[in-house]
Every structure is written in structure tokens, then in C-alpha cells.
Scaffold this motif. Structure first.
Motif, PDB file in Angstrom:
ATOM      1  N   ILE A   1       0.883  -1.316  -0.067  1.00  0.00           N
ATOM      2  CA  ILE A   1      -0.150  -0.044  -0.083  1.00  0.00           C
ATOM      3  C   ILE A   1       0.888   1.442  -0.020  1.00  0.00           C
ATOM      4  O   ILE A   1       1.690   1.243   0.912  1.00  0.00           O
ATOM      5  CB  ILE A   1      -0.837  -0.050   1.265  1.00  0.00           C
TER       6      ILE A   1
ATOM      7  N   GLY B   1      -4.091   0.480  -7.627  1.00  0.00           N
ATOM      8  CA  GLY B   1      -4.687   1.776  -7.644  1.00  0.00           C
ATOM      9  C   GLY B   1      -5.868   1.606  -6.499  1.00  0.00           C
ATOM     10  O   GLY B   1      -6.600   2.877  -6.531  1.00  0.00           O
ATOM     11  N   ASP B   2      -6.397   0.369  -6.244  1.00  0.00           N
ATOM     12  CA  ASP B   2      -7.771   0.416  -5.456  1.00  0.00           C
ATOM     13  C   ASP B   2      -7.577   1.064  -4.129  1.00  0.00           C
ATOM     14  O   ASP B   2      -6.506   0.953  -3.502  1.00  0.00           O
ATOM     15  CB  ASP B   2      -7.917  -0.953  -4.795  1.00  0.00           C
ATOM     16  N   ALA B   3      -8.603   2.059  -3.636  1.00  0.00           N
ATOM     17  CA  ALA B   3      -8.346   2.657  -2.336  1.00  0.00           C
ATOM     18  C   ALA B   3      -8.684   1.667  -1.218  1.00  0.00           C
ATOM     19  O   ALA B   3      -9.848   1.057  -1.479  1.00  0.00           O
ATOM     20  CB  ALA B   3      -9.351   3.987  -2.434  1.00  0.00           C
TER      21      ALA B   3
ATOM     22  N   PRO C   1      -8.739   9.766   2.703  1.00  0.00           N
ATOM     23  CA  PRO C   1      -7.937   8.755   3.457  1.00  0.00           C
ATOM     24  C   PRO C   1      -7.640   9.138   4.896  1.00  0.00           C
ATOM     25  O   PRO C   1      -7.340   8.176   5.827  1.00  0.00           O
ATOM     26  CB  PRO C   1      -6.554   9.121   2.343  1.00  0.00           C
TER      27      PRO C   1
ATOM     28  N   ASP D   1      -0.187  -0.372  -4.445  1.00  0.00           N
ATOM     29  CA  ASP D   1       0.645  -0.386  -5.136  1.00  0.00           C
ATOM     30  C   ASP D   1       1.268  -1.355  -5.948  1.00  0.00           C
ATOM     31  O   ASP D   1       1.599  -1.291  -7.100  1.00  0.00           O
ATOM     32  CB  ASP D   1       1.804   0.118  -4.549  1.00  0.00           C
TER      33      ASP D   1
ATOM     34  N   GLY E   1      -4.711   4.123   2.112  1.00  0.00           N
ATOM     35  CA  GLY E   1      -4.078   4.544   0.774  1.00  0.00           C
ATOM     36  C   GLY E   1      -4.310   3.736  -0.237  1.00  0.00           C
ATOM     37  O   GLY E   1      -5.668   3.280  -0.571  1.00  0.00           O
ATOM     38  N   ARG E   2      -3.445   3.668  -1.427  1.00  0.00           N
ATOM     39  CA  ARG E   2      -3.796   2.812  -2.489  1.00  0.00           C
ATOM     40  C   ARG E   2      -2.936   1.844  -2.753  1.00  0.00           C
ATOM     41  O   ARG E   2      -1.822   1.816  -2.575  1.00  0.00           O
ATOM     42  CB  ARG E   2      -3.990   3.875  -3.656  1.00  0.00           C
TER      43      ARG E   2
END
Length: 302
Positions: free
Chosen positions: A32, A84-86, A121, A74, A71-72
């Protein structure tokens, strides 16, 4: 990447900024990119050495801090997530050299949940540890009777009141007099100001004592005195569980990461942000935490 760690125990001044390699995920893990990490009392207990003294953390040369992350993704690896998923997640392995106070964090995919829609976030980062702690503590309580929640205006206590109210448990909240309206908003039916002779004052509201207590404020024997004989008591910190006097069943909630449960809770509970600081000012965040009086969590942003 940047991270905040401790190499020796002490006050906020021992927090140290370091440059370390970006961690690599293994099978079943995700990496992440951290957008926000909440600051919790357990971080201060790790930094001070209290958890090591209590036998919760084995000897380590370097310890990372931070349980809560938003976060997203990575690196999604072989998991159900996509790059890219939150997301939000919980790091429950606290004897590692890297925590959420960092630019990247690797977690088991089972510890991660989709970020709740509509929250930033910073807001989302306040949910994982506090929501899961409150829910898992309630799981230990078998009563359908009256529940006392100490520290009811705090991050864990407030969620405990809300979740207990949702279960239709009658809730007695203990907090500062100034927080009565807040905890009633969470769902408390009765309110007792914090202070001496807690058992007597709770019993004046609930004759014979409450059926169970979630002692998020770590009052110990004072909170136990408010419980009826044969009732239930849930402790929230290592060494904080009192003796099981009068046949009260004393249990301890040991938090564990649970992405599925977190996803369910995140859609039901409000975020509670007390303030935002950059990651480099983690020591200042710990100083503010130690000063007390926060209603919600401070959040660090890399």
C-alpha cells in the motif's frame, strides 16, 4: 522511502526518521502506498517500551510504529485487489521494523478492506484499529443486559457505545461531564461522570450493578466495582485486567486484523479526526496524544 522508527525507548523524542528500501510483498500480500496513518495510544506504549516490559513485544533493535493505514494498492500480487484500489488496513504484527508510519506498507490481503466511499484517506485512517477493537470486545460479552462503557467519548469507547446501541443493549457511559451530549449522541441511555466512587454512582443508576463493562479507560477495580456479581468485564491493555472478584468473568480483548469485518464496520461508523500532521512531525503528534483531551485520532500524512 521514509519511515519513522524507534531504536531506543523513551519519550516522543526517540522517534527517528530513516530511509529504508521499499518493502516487497510476499504471497497473499499487498503493498500500500500510504496516504494516511492514525496515531494510537498503542503506538506510544510501543515507543515508551511499556509493551516490551509487559512481554507483548520481544527484544528488537528497530521497531516500526503505526497500526492504521489508508492509501492505494501499489502492488496487488496474487490477491483480490487491483493496483490503484483505495483501501484501509490494520497492521497487527507489532514487532516488525516497519509500520504504517511510512510511505509504503506491506500487509496480508486478509487485513485489508476497500476504503469506505465518501471518506478521505485521513478520515478513513481513523477507523481500522478502533472499530475492530470495539467490535471484537463486544464479541466477548454474552449479556443482553446493561453494558457500562468507560472512556465513552474516546475513539474506541465511542465506537463501543454505538455498536452496543445497535445491538439494542442498554448502555451506561462514563466520560467527562463536558462529553455527556456527545456520548448520548453515540447511543448511551444513561450517563455517569468520571470520578471517584464510580461503583457507587453507577449502582445509583443501575441498582445491583451493570451486567458487563467494557473498560476502555483502563479504570480496573473502580470499573469492576460497578459490575454485579457474576457479571462480565473486558480489559483493553496488557496488565490492565483486575482480579475476577465476586465471580465476575474477566476477559481481555486481543485485537486481530480482519479485513472482512473491517469492511462491514467501515460503512457503519463515523470517522473521528482530531488533527492532521505530516509524517515528519510524528513526535509532535505523540506529544499531543500524551497531553490528552483528544476526541478522535491524530493522523500522519507522508
Amino acid at each position: 522511502m521514509r519511515a519513522m522508527v524507534v531504536r531506543r525507548f523513551g519519550g516522543p523524542e526517540v522517534l527517528e526518521a530513516v530511509e529504508v528500501p521499499v518493502p516487497e510483498p510476499g504471497p497473499g500480500q499487498v503493498r500500500i502506498r500510504v496516504a494516511a496513518a492514525a496515531v494510537n495510544p498503542v503506538d506510544a506504549a510501543t515507543r515508551s517500551g511499556a509493551l516490551s516490559e509487559a512481554g507483548v513485544i520481544p527484544p528488537r533493535e528497530v521497531l516500526g510504529l503505526g497500526w492504521d493505514v489508508a492509501g492505494r494498492i501499489d502492488d496487488a500480487g496474487d490477491t483480490r485487489f487491483g493496483v490503484g484500489d483505495a483501501v484501509i488496513g490494520l497492521r497487527d504484527r507489532i514487532a516488525l521494523p516497519l509500520g504504517a508510519y511510512a510511505e509504503y506498507l506491506v500487509l496480508d490481503a486478509s487485513a485489508v478492506a476497500p476504503a469506505p466511499p465518501g471518506l478521505s484517506p485521513v478520515e478513513a485512517a481513523t477507523l481500522p484499529l478502533n472499530a475492530l477493537t470495539a467490535a471484537q470486545a463486544l464479541d466477548l460479552v454474552e449479556t443482553t443486559g446493561t453494558l457500562l462503557v468507560t472512556g465513552a467519548a474516546g475513539a474506541v469507547g465511542g465506537y463501543a457505545v454505538a455498536l452496543a446501541h445497535a445491538r439494542k443493549l442498554p448502555v451506561v457511559a462514563v466520560a467527562s461531564e463536558a462529553d455527556e451530549a456527545l456520548v448520548r449522541q453515540f447511543g448511551a441511555g444513561e450517563f455517569v461522570p468520571r470520578g471517584p466512587a464510580l461503583g457507587d454512582r453507577v449502582r445509583a443508576v443501575v441498582p445491583g450493578g451493570v451486567d458487563a463493562v467494557l473498560d476502555t479507560a483502563l479504570l480496573g477495580l473502580d470499573a469492576l466495582d460497578a459490575v454485579r456479581g457474576g457479571g462480565e468485564f473486558v480489559a483493553f491493555a496488557a496488565g490492565a485486567a483486575p482480579l475476577p472478584l465476586r465471580g465476575v468473568r474477566v476477559r481481555h480483548v486481543w485485537i486481530r486484523a480482519d479485513g472482512e469485518r473491517l469492511a462491514e464496520l467501515a460503512g457503519r461508523l463515523p470517522a473521528r479526526v482530531a488533527g492532521v500532521l505530516p509524517l515528519a512531525e510524528a513526535a509532535a503528534a505523540h506529544e499531543r496524544l500524551a497531553a490528552g483531551g483528544l476526541r478522535g485520532r491524530l493522523v500522519l500524512t507522508p
